[in-house]
Design a protein around this motif. Sequence first.
Motif, mmCIF file in Angstrom:
data_model
loop_
_atom_site.group_PDB
_atom_site.id
_atom_site.type_symbol
_atom_site.label_atom_id
_atom_site.label_comp_id
_atom_site.label_asym_id
_atom_site.label_seq_id
_atom_site.Cartn_x
_atom_site.Cartn_y
_atom_site.Cartn_z
ATOM 1 N N GLU A 82 0.757 -1.232 0.066
ATOM 2 C CA GLU A 82 0.004 -0.081 0.046
ATOM 3 C C GLU A 82 0.972 1.243 0.032
ATOM 4 O OE1 GLU A 82 -2.374 0.601 3.591
ATOM 5 O OE2 GLU A 82 -0.702 0.175 4.933
ATOM 6 N N GLY A 83 0.285 2.209 -0.372
ATOM 7 C CA GLY A 83 0.882 3.672 -0.536
ATOM 8 C C GLY A 83 0.780 4.335 1.015
ATOM 9 N N LEU A 84 1.974 4.832 1.412
ATOM 10 C CA LEU A 84 1.651 5.536 2.669
ATOM 11 C C LEU A 84 0.985 6.876 2.353
ATOM 12 C CD1 LEU A 84 4.603 4.283 4.622
ATOM 13 C CD2 LEU A 84 2.256 3.522 4.673
ATOM 14 N N ASP A 97 -3.270 6.774 -2.578
ATOM 15 C CA ASP A 97 -4.148 5.657 -2.693
ATOM 16 C C ASP A 97 -3.770 4.655 -3.641
ATOM 17 O OD1 ASP A 97 -6.131 5.838 -4.758
ATOM 18 O OD2 ASP A 97 -5.899 7.898 -3.689
ATOM 19 N N ALA A 98 -4.225 3.210 -3.345
ATOM 20 C CA ALA A 98 -3.980 2.326 -4.394
ATOM 21 C C ALA A 98 -4.498 2.561 -5.916
ATOM 22 C CB ALA A 98 -4.413 0.954 -3.781
ATOM 23 N N ALA A 99 -5.484 3.140 -6.022
ATOM 24 C CA ALA A 99 -6.132 3.380 -7.401
ATOM 25 C C ALA A 99 -5.220 4.370 -8.016
ATOM 26 C CB ALA A 99 -7.636 3.800 -7.044
ATOM 27 N N THR A 100 -4.943 5.403 -7.255
ATOM 28 C CA THR A 100 -3.986 6.416 -8.001
ATOM 29 C C THR A 100 -2.384 5.865 -8.206
ATOM 30 O OG1 THR A 100 -5.130 8.179 -6.343
ATOM 31 C CG2 THR A 100 -3.038 8.859 -7.380
ATOM 32 N N ILE A 101 -2.072 5.000 -7.301
ATOM 33 C CA ILE A 101 -0.796 4.318 -7.745
ATOM 34 C C ILE A 101 -0.897 3.666 -9.043
ATOM 35 C CG2 ILE A 101 0.904 2.553 -6.991
ATOM 36 C CD1 ILE A 101 0.488 3.490 -4.115
ATOM 37 N N ALA A 102 -1.997 2.895 -9.023
ATOM 38 C CA ALA A 102 -2.332 1.766 -10.378
ATOM 39 C C ALA A 102 -2.180 2.678 -11.549
ATOM 40 C CB ALA A 102 -3.340 0.927 -10.018
ATOM 41 N N ALA A 103 -3.119 3.891 -11.523
ATOM 42 C CA ALA A 103 -3.264 4.900 -12.641
ATOM 43 C C ALA A 103 -1.978 5.589 -13.181
ATOM 44 C CB ALA A 103 -4.332 5.800 -12.085
ATOM 45 N N GLU A 104 -1.275 5.837 -12.224
ATOM 46 C CA GLU A 104 -0.061 6.482 -12.553
ATOM 47 C C GLU A 104 0.834 5.103 -13.026
ATOM 48 O OE1 GLU A 104 1.500 9.599 -11.028
ATOM 49 O OE2 GLU A 104 -0.326 10.286 -10.358
ATOM 50 N N VAL A 126 -5.568 -3.585 -8.624
ATOM 51 C CA VAL A 126 -5.877 -3.079 -7.182
ATOM 52 C C VAL A 126 -7.052 -3.818 -6.820
ATOM 53 C CG1 VAL A 126 -7.158 -0.929 -6.113
ATOM 54 C CG2 VAL A 126 -5.613 -0.560 -7.919
ATOM 55 N N LEU A 127 -6.702 -4.212 -5.460
ATOM 56 C CA LEU A 127 -7.879 -5.015 -4.781
ATOM 57 C C LEU A 127 -8.480 -4.286 -3.634
ATOM 58 C CD1 LEU A 127 -5.776 -8.684 -4.526
ATOM 59 C CD2 LEU A 127 -7.412 -7.550 -6.290
ATOM 60 N N THR A 128 -9.645 -4.517 -3.338
ATOM 61 C CA THR A 128 -10.304 -3.766 -2.307
ATOM 62 C C THR A 128 -10.916 -4.828 -1.312
ATOM 63 O OG1 THR A 128 -12.432 -3.964 -3.878
ATOM 64 C CG2 THR A 128 -11.009 -1.791 -3.806
ATOM 65 N N GLU A 129 -11.298 -4.276 -0.202
ATOM 66 C CA GLU A 129 -11.590 -5.100 0.868
ATOM 67 C C GLU A 129 -12.963 -5.963 0.495
ATOM 68 O OE1 GLU A 129 -12.328 -3.209 5.509
ATOM 69 O OE2 GLU A 129 -13.790 -2.437 3.829
ATOM 70 N N ASN A 130 -13.626 -5.567 -0.183
ATOM 71 C CA ASN A 130 -15.040 -6.389 -0.495
ATOM 72 C C ASN A 130 -14.609 -7.526 -1.432
ATOM 73 O OD1 ASN A 130 -14.445 -4.631 -2.594
ATOM 74 N ND2 ASN A 130 -16.444 -4.678 -3.308
ATOM 75 N N GLN A 131 -13.313 -7.568 -1.793
ATOM 76 C CA GLN A 131 -13.102 -8.839 -2.606
ATOM 77 C C GLN A 131 -12.112 -9.989 -1.693
ATOM 78 O OE1 GLN A 131 -10.537 -6.410 -5.437
ATOM 79 N NE2 GLN A 131 -11.705 -7.264 -7.070
ATOM 80 N N ALA A 132 -12.178 -9.519 -0.505
ATOM 81 C CA ALA A 132 -11.585 -10.432 0.521
ATOM 82 C C ALA A 132 -11.691 -10.027 1.854
ATOM 83 C CB ALA A 132 -10.016 -10.461 0.143
ATOM 84 N N TRP A 133 -13.135 -9.720 2.460
ATOM 85 C CA TRP A 133 -13.691 -9.319 3.554
ATOM 86 C C TRP A 133 -12.827 -10.012 4.543
ATOM 87 C CZ3 TRP A 133 -15.705 -4.860 4.022
ATOM 88 C CH2 TRP A 133 -16.800 -4.426 3.433
ATOM 89 N N LEU A 134 -13.001 -11.332 4.508
ATOM 90 C CA LEU A 134 -12.445 -11.991 5.796
ATOM 91 C C LEU A 134 -10.977 -11.560 6.166
ATOM 92 C CD1 LEU A 134 -13.885 -15.517 5.417
ATOM 93 C CD2 LEU A 134 -14.921 -13.599 6.708
ATOM 94 N N ASP A 174 -9.991 -7.729 8.545
ATOM 95 C CA ASP A 174 -9.157 -7.976 9.725
ATOM 96 C C ASP A 174 -7.754 -7.151 9.791
ATOM 97 O OD1 ASP A 174 -10.725 -9.659 11.050
ATOM 98 O OD2 ASP A 174 -9.158 -11.462 10.963
ATOM 99 N N ARG A 175 -7.118 -6.966 8.521
ATOM 100 C CA ARG A 175 -5.973 -6.406 8.442
ATOM 101 C C ARG A 175 -6.062 -4.852 8.491
ATOM 102 N NH1 ARG A 175 -3.450 -9.878 3.960
ATOM 103 N NH2 ARG A 175 -1.461 -8.443 4.226
ATOM 104 N N LYS A 176 -7.277 -4.495 8.270
ATOM 105 C CA LYS A 176 -7.558 -2.990 8.499
ATOM 106 C C LYS A 176 -6.966 -2.317 6.854
ATOM 107 C CE LYS A 176 -8.196 -2.218 13.122
ATOM 108 N NZ LYS A 176 -8.538 -3.561 13.371
ATOM 109 N N LEU A 177 -7.344 -3.071 5.835
ATOM 110 C CA LEU A 177 -6.646 -2.738 4.557
ATOM 111 C C LEU A 177 -7.915 -2.535 3.572
ATOM 112 C CD1 LEU A 177 -3.910 -5.350 4.106
ATOM 113 C CD2 LEU A 177 -3.498 -2.748 4.214
ATOM 114 N N PRO A 178 -8.426 -1.204 3.498
ATOM 115 C CA PRO A 178 -9.550 -1.063 2.490
ATOM 116 C C PRO A 178 -9.100 -1.279 1.072
ATOM 117 C CG PRO A 178 -8.819 1.088 3.643
ATOM 118 C CD PRO A 178 -7.844 0.020 4.042
ATOM 119 N N ALA A 179 -7.691 -1.115 0.798
ATOM 120 C CA ALA A 179 -7.313 -1.133 -0.561
ATOM 121 C C ALA A 179 -5.800 -1.691 -0.745
ATOM 122 C CB ALA A 179 -7.757 -0.241 -1.599
ATOM 123 N N LEU A 180 -5.415 -2.428 -1.692
ATOM 124 C CA LEU A 180 -3.925 -2.581 -1.842
ATOM 125 C C LEU A 180 -3.674 -2.647 -3.288
ATOM 126 C CD1 LEU A 180 -3.552 -5.867 -2.411
ATOM 127 C CD2 LEU A 180 -4.029 -6.084 -0.176
#
Length: 391
Positions: free
Chosen positions: A327-329, A332-339, A349-357, A361-367
């Motif tokens: 993840e970018g500190l 955000d993940a979408a901007t990194i992928a676009a750039e 880019v993967l978002t929380e709703n693609q792997a809720w469990l 848990d790891r507090k990652l809304p996107a990566l």
Amino acid sequence: MTPEDVQRLRHETPACGEIAHFDNAGASLMPNAVVHAVTGHLELERKFGGYEAAARATDRLQSFYTAIASLLGAEPEEIAFAENATRAWDMAVYALPLDEGDRILTHASEYRSNYLAFLHLAKQRGIQIDLIPSDESGQVDLDAIPKLLTPRTKILALTHVPMQDGLINPAEEAGEIAKNYGLTYVLDSCQAAGQLSFDVKKIGCHILTGTGRKFLRGPRGTGFLYMEKTLAEQLDPPFVDAQSAEWTGPQTYKLMPGARRFESFERNFAGMLGLTTAVDYALAIGLKPIEDRITALSHMFREKLAELPQVRLLDQGKKKSGIVTFEGLKTDAATIAAELREQNITVSVLTENQAWLDLQDRKLPALVRASVHYFNTEDEIDHFGKTLQAI
Ligand SMILES: Cc1ncc(COP(=O)(O)O)c(C=O)c1O
């Protein structure tokens, strides 16, 4: 794999000259041989019509089963073609005799469609899902399994290499546990097939699924099922058609032997031939050299990313795959992928709703997921690092 091998393999994949493709866990680049197998068959269909084209390709179509069997260390009759891995998995899992109160063991890294199917089976048939915790490295904690077992526990379902993390789950050790406790072991190897060298008999899984378009470098809309032959003979598919069963008389039918009772009659023949060619291509390179090269490249990639103060590496597990997540500190993940895309670098880019469990848990809304294949190069990884540094 020598630098000359890599150059040849890149040469056989013209897109390597245009883009730095780091989305092999999404869909890899097909080599020329695979594209030619697909377009060659479409040509045949154009000339002769679909049925005649299939008749002329009979031997090659049959070699699909031997190719996948060689890839997995299985018997050809244990293999079925499917339009994707999810359908292969569903056909097998929905055929398992699961009744109200039966329990399934799985892990937070389980692929989303598989978990959705478990939720559906919980609603439809009243099955119960038990989550095996992760160990301190983040992979499935096999030592926790005995405490979770009940007389109603029937299935152990794992994802070999999850799509949202760099870890490789201990598939073979899990097979030992499944054997010791008499569990049916279902393994999703979609991200493992074509990147790792493994053998279903050594793993000891009863059911394994894979897809064509990822590390195997086959066409989209192709997948396969392995089902151990004794189990296949015992199971009734969730539905039948003219491929999975023979209509033996006006009121009678007979299921096809082996895994083929889980197939559909109509299919993408060009895709099936493309996947056969992709598997032959991988086997000719060798799965061990492929795995070694991916391991070395992804190790180098992680080291490079670890030097960058603006990103945080997220990969867990004791053993790591070619999937590199971060993840970018500041960005955000979408901007990194676009750039990165602006510089012809492809990632997902993967978002929380693609792997809720897992991700909640790891507090990652996107990566950001960057996945390497053997045709990626050290120079591409350098270019990736420099581009990321400037974002
Ligand atoms: C781990 C895993 N399993 C299953 C699938 C599904 O494969 P398919 O799209 O062929 O159904 C994917 C696809 O992303 C995956 O990553």
